[in-house]
Every structure is written in C-alpha cells, then in structure tokens.
Motif scaffolding. Structure first.
Motif: not given
Length: 237
Positions: A72-79, A132-140, A156-157
């Motif tokens: 599994a991977v995470l696609v992190p969007f980042y401002l 994990a506490r710094d990530v808002e999950l958008f969805g799978r 997951f993004a």
C-alpha cells in the motif's frame, strides 16, 4: 487537524479510468492544463475539489481477494508556499527492489497492520517521518500493479496538514535517498510527460507514461498512479 480518518473501502463499480486511455495520454492536454491551472490558482478551492472528487470515488480492485493486495502507498498532497504539491521519494540503491526509482511512500502490509491504509500510513511514517496524525485522508484510489502484474498495490490519497508546512521530513537513510516536493502544475504540463504505447496487462489497457522532474524520471506503477490521481482531481467530472 485530528488523526487520520479511517476509510472503509467500497467495491469497484463502473469503468475504470485506465480503460479509456489512448496512446496520446490525456485528450487535449493543453486545454486541460489551462483549466487545471485556473483551479490551482486558488489552493483552498483546489483542495476542496480534490477532497470531494477522491472522496466520492469508488475504487476498483484488481482482485476479489483483498489479501492478494500485499502493498500500500500514500499519495500525499502538500501545501507549500501557497502552492499545492505532491510528495514522492527517490529510493536508495540499498533497497531490495526498484533501486533508485521514484515512488510514493509506502510498502508491504505487515501482520500488525489492521488494514492496507494502516500499512500505507505506517510505511510513510517509517520512510519519511510523516505522522498519521498529520494526514487527512481523502480516499482510496484504484489498485495498481507492478512487476509485470505479479504484485498488487493499494493506493490512498490525502492532505498533509497545511499548518505543519514546511514539514520536518525524517527520511529513512537506508530506503530514501531524496524527498521530492513537486508542484502539481508541473505534472499537468504536457511538456513534462513522455508518452509511449499503452501496456496491456491483466486484460486491461494502461497508460505508459514517464513524468520528468529536474532530471528525475517517474515511470511504471508510480506514473500510472499519478495519472490516475490527476484524472480524478482535474479530469471531467
């Protein structure tokens, strides 16, 4: 921002994004780039758009057996500095496979992981220090494959808490050679994409693209996932 919200997977439905690709990648790339640029010019609105679109996406699995999806991977969007980015890593030459490749943070699901999301978040923490506490999950996202269709991966993004930007990365020295913070607009520019003939794997047609960024080449499973995310976020609704 509260700890990462849990996400309950939904069964796949409808046609998958990759069944509609052509050898030329996105249709009318320049027009789409312009439209996306207008969205990205307003980061808060862009984030809300991406949150909504990915949030309502019904992901498509490659197998009815969830246990066959081993990574599994995470696609992190980042401002960052008022502009929306996507975070990737460059793997070291010390890892067991895909040495030197550009990838999203993630890895194998371990027995202690409650589910695939837990695996993606744990690996992101271990690889780059993203809590994990710094990530808002958008969805799978749709599942994807690597190694010629032998390995199935869940994606997951999510969004890194904007109040934590710039983020204090802690790359794992053995696994991560470099952390890449790439503006989303860069990936939407067709001048930064090399397109080859689509691949036919597992009975489907998949895009075969390479994204180029400052000498780095993003290809294979990472490029397919990236294209999927861009289509979800900025393609036709």
């Amino acid at each position: 921002m509260p700890a990462c919200a849990r996400f309950r997977g939904r069964p796949p439905a409808g046609r998958a994004w990759h069944e509609n690709v052509t050898g030329h990648g996105l249709v009318d790339s320049t027009r789409k780039q312009t439209a996306a640029a207008q969205v990205l010019a307003h980061p808060d609105a862009a984030i809300e758009r991406i949150r909504a679109r990915i949030g309502r996406h019904e992901y498509r699995s490659l197998t009815p057996d969830e246990t066959a999806v081993t990574h599994a991977v995470l696609v992190p969007f980042y401002l960052l500095a008022g502009e929306l980015h996507i975070v990737l890593t460059k793997r070291t030459e010390l890892v067991s496979m895909q040495q030197g490749h550009i990838a999203f943070p993630g890895g194998r699901r371990e027995p202690e992981d409650a589910d695939l999301l837990a695996a993606a978040l744990r690996e992101s923490d271990e690889e780059i220090g993203l809590a994990a506490r710094d990530v808002e999950l958008f969805g799978r996202l749709d599942d994807f494959w690597t190694r010629g269709g032998e390995m199935f991966v869940a994606g997951f993004a999510g969004l890194i808490d904007p109040s934590a930007s710039p983020y204090s990365w802690r790359p794992q020295a053995r696994e991560v050679a470099e952390i890449l913070e790439v503006p989303v607009r860069h990936f939407l520019d067709p001048r930064n994409v090399e397109v080859a003939q689509p691949r036919h794997v597992l009975g489907r047609t998949w895009p075969n693209e390479t994204f180029v960024y400052r000498g780095h080449r993003v290809f294979g499973a990472t490029a397919r996932t990236l294209r999927h995310v861009l289509e979800l976020a900025f393609g036709a609704a």
